[in-house]
Design a protein around this motif. Structure first.
Motif, mmCIF file in Angstrom:
data_model
loop_
_atom_site.group_PDB
_atom_site.id
_atom_site.type_symbol
_atom_site.label_atom_id
_atom_site.label_comp_id
_atom_site.label_asym_id
_atom_site.label_seq_id
_atom_site.Cartn_x
_atom_site.Cartn_y
_atom_site.Cartn_z
ATOM 1 N N PRO A 36 -2.040 2.589 -9.785
ATOM 2 C CA PRO A 36 -2.330 3.500 -8.667
ATOM 3 C C PRO A 36 -2.795 4.855 -9.182
ATOM 4 O O PRO A 36 -2.359 5.329 -10.233
ATOM 5 C CB PRO A 36 -0.977 3.616 -7.966
ATOM 6 N N ASP A 86 0.830 -1.207 0.000
ATOM 7 C CA ASP A 86 0.000 0.000 0.000
ATOM 8 C C ASP A 86 0.862 1.255 0.000
ATOM 9 O O ASP A 86 0.547 2.237 -0.689
ATOM 10 C CB ASP A 86 -0.929 0.008 1.219
ATOM 11 N N ALA A 135 1.547 6.453 -6.738
ATOM 12 C CA ALA A 135 0.430 7.313 -7.118
ATOM 13 C C ALA A 135 0.796 8.782 -6.977
ATOM 14 O O ALA A 135 0.378 9.621 -7.779
ATOM 15 C CB ALA A 135 -0.795 6.986 -6.263
ATOM 16 N N ASP A 138 2.297 1.677 -3.422
ATOM 17 C CA ASP A 138 1.276 2.181 -4.346
ATOM 18 C C ASP A 138 1.003 3.663 -4.110
ATOM 19 O O ASP A 138 0.809 4.434 -5.051
ATOM 20 C CB ASP A 138 -0.028 1.391 -4.176
ATOM 21 N N THR A 139 1.002 4.052 -2.828
ATOM 22 C CA THR A 139 0.755 5.451 -2.507
ATOM 23 C C THR A 139 1.868 6.337 -3.047
ATOM 24 O O THR A 139 1.621 7.398 -3.632
ATOM 25 C CB THR A 139 0.634 5.627 -0.982
#
Length: 636
Positions: free
Chosen positions: A350, A27, A34, A30-31
């Protein structure tokens, strides 16, 4: 609790803890990824599409789901020669039938032999007193037929026919006597299909832009299924024709909505492939048409069999989203965000924060809105009607679009006329309709596959010109064979006919994709719909050309089809090339290009050989479409 159980519980907790850490790490990655995605400078939907993925799982599965709708269309469109198969027929002589004369005995006495067809006359019989002949009996009457002769040499036209049911058990022709003076109704059963498509493309071209792609597709799918099954229970030819019209109209709306959706959710570099592959199921359905008809002969069961595959489209109610490009164009950012988020999730891409994505959509909307005039509210019915008429005629009213619109309309008209004219011309070529139509469907596959590399390496315009030119030459070859070897050279006629059909098949499909690339988002569905309207005018005339003109002058249909193909080739030369250009987003695309052309090539002049420039196109070096122009050596 035993020691083993305690150790097992500890190990389980360690595994869960490890999994949680890994998921947290993913996560966080991905953050971070993104956050790296920069959407602040996004000005076109293509750029946003690149962020959420252009060839991921969502793109592939949605594309496959959509293109399968093309499989069902030919089952209804190309089936009239089998639903309306015409067996041998002759005048029904009721007094002789009631006297239990055999078919051969009736033919011997009442039906003259046609030297031109080599068969008994279909629509005429000798003017005899058949009541007297029935009383005398076959043997006595045949010894001296003049004894029952009413008029020395005349033939009379009969109003009721008798069919050879050993050839076909039941067709719409035998059901409603669609021969001789009623033959025009048989042609109408096919012409009304094209008329329905004509009506459907005009109506749904407006509705697809006004209401969206998804609702039009869903409504059309439901109506198509219901009308398809009802057609098998038609009590008369009039009701059958009306239902066929409805089926064709909603099939047009369904295909139009799906086609526009596919083109709008496809990256520009994949449009050539998508535009080609979307019609492969059509070719498969084309080949299946004669196969189903060969197995199922009664026309009512055959109509049901042709409708059953349409039940597949029910899945669209759950799986087909609205076009996010259209939603953004309507300012419906929240709905577009849901679709975009779904695409990104399935493609495992993402996305930045919600506000960033929504801001990017709003930026795209405002970029496209530049140059749009504020549309004042119209309150009266008259003003609303005039506004609607203005929208329908907008392609011809806008000077930058007028010439290309006229050319595109004629190209569609000729492609459809020639396509259906050749596809349904087995009778005039005196060949087996099952084999002829199967070969027609089989050869569609290579025509689509060969079109793909041609679009990439040759371009749209040159490919279209070459295809029309080649088709015209092939059809004129068929005409030459008919004039030189009447009633002979069947294999050569079928060969040139099918090769010509391969060319016009590719040209027809290219016209779909080319039109979508020539017009901006605001007018794209309208352009495709109105061009399809022109195509249906051509295809509506095809059965009449074949069924009514062909019997009088067998080579006349080929002469007409070949001529319009050559005219289309000449007109297509005037169209601009669109290879390597993104789909235009607004009418400003054309205006800016024209203005740039006045300043010279360095500012983005339009070159008919090299293409129309899109100001939203961004090169790898960061140059915009107004700074560069596509090179002939470039590929997708």
């Amino acid at each position: 609790m035993t020691k083993e159980n305690m150790e097992e519980g500890v190990n389980q907790k360690n595994v869960e803890s490890t999994q949680m850490k890994e998921e947290k790490k993913i996560d966080e990655e991905d953050t971070k990824e993104a956050e790296k995605v920069n959407l602040t400078k996004v000005t076109t939907f293509e750029e946003l599409l690149e962020v959420v993925g252009t060839r991921g799982k969502w793109n592939v599965l949605t594309f496959l789901m959509c293109i399968l709708v093309a499989f069902t269309s030919p089952l209804q469109t190309l089936s009239y020669q089998f639903l309306g198969a015409t067996p041998d027929h002759w005048c029904q002589v009721t007094p002789l039938l009631e006297a239990n004369w055999t078919h051969q005995q009736i033919l011997d006495l009442a039906i003259p032999f046609s030297n031109s067809t080599g068969r008994p006359e279909n629509c005429y019989m000798r003017d005899y007193d058949y009541t007297a002949a029935a009383a005398l009996g076959y043997q006595t009457t045949m010894k001296d037929p003049s004894a029952v002769l009413r008029n020395s040499s005349s033939l009379i036209q009969c109003s009721v026919r008798e069919f050879n049911l050993s050839q076909y058990i039941s067709t719409v022709v035998t059901e409603w006597d669609l021969v001789c003076e009623r033959r025009v109704l048989y042609s109408t059963t096919q012409a009304v299909m094209q008329g329905g498509k004509l009506f459907g493309f005009v109506l749904f071209a407006y509705l697809v832009d006004a209401l969206g792609r998804r609702p039009v597709v869903l409504v059309c799918s439901a109506i198509s299924i219901i009308a398809g099954f009802l057609a098998a229970a038609s009590p008369n030819i009039e009701f059958y024709i009306v239902l066929k019209f409805i089926i064709a109209a909603v099939d047009a709306g369904q295909y139009l909505g799906i086609f526009v959706f596919v083109m709008e959710t496809c990256a520009s570099k994949y449009r050539a492939g998508a535009g080609t592959l979307i019609v492969i199921p059509w070719a498969v359905g084309y080949m299946v048409v004669p196969g189903i008809a060969y197995v199922i002969r009664p026309w009512k069961l055959l109509q049901v069999a042709y409708t059953v595959p349409a039940l597949y489209t029910i899945i669209y109610f759950w799986l087909l989203p609205e076009s996010p490009r259209w939603l953004i164009d309507q300012g419906r950012y929240q709905e577009a965000f849901k679709v975009i988020s779904w695409v990104a999730k399935v493609n495992r891409k993402p996305l930045p924060a919600d506000q960033v994505v929504l801001a990017a959509m709003e930026n795209i909307y405002h970029q496209k809105a530049q140059g749009k005039e504020a549309d004042s509210a119209t309150k009266t019915f008259t003003s609303r009607l005039l506004n609607l008429l203005k929208q329908l005629l907008s392609l011809l009213l806008i000077s930058e679009l007028r010439v290309r619109t006229i050319i595109v309309f004629f190209c569609w008209f000729s492609a459809s006329m020639v396509y259906y004219g050749i596809a349904l011309n087995a009778t005039n070529l005196s060949t087996d309709p099952y084999l002829y139509i199967f070969l027609g469907g089989l050869l569609e596959v290579p025509s689509y596959l060969l079109l793909w590399p041609a679009l990439i390496y040759i371009g749209r315009k040159k490919s279209l010109v070459a295809l029309y030119l080649f088709c015209g030459l092939c059809i004129f070859s068929v005409m030459g064979l008919m004039l030189t070897y009447p009633g002979e050279a069947e294999v050569a006629k079928v060969f040139f006919s099918q090769i010509g059909k391969m060319a016009v098949t590719a040209a027809f499909q290219l016209a779909w994709m080319y039109t979508a690339e020539l017009f901006p988002t605001k007018f794209r569905s309208l352009a495709v719909g109105q061009a399809s309207f022109c195509a249906r005018i051509g295809s509506t005339s095809s059965p009449y050309i074949n069924d009514l003109l062909g019997p009088y002058t067998v080579w006349a249909p080929s002469a007409l089809f070949g001529s319009v193909s050559l005219v289309s080739a000449a007109l297509a030369v005037l169209l601009p090339e669109t290879r390597h250009c993104d789909l235009p987003e607004s009418n400003d695309f054309f205006t800016k290009t024209k203005e740039a052309g006045a300043e010279g090539r360095e500012q983005g002049v339009v070159d008919q050989d090299e293409g129309v420039l899109n100001p939203s196109f961004v090169s790898e070096a960061g140059e915009t479409g107004s700074q560069i122009h596509p090179r002939k050596s470039d590929t997708h």
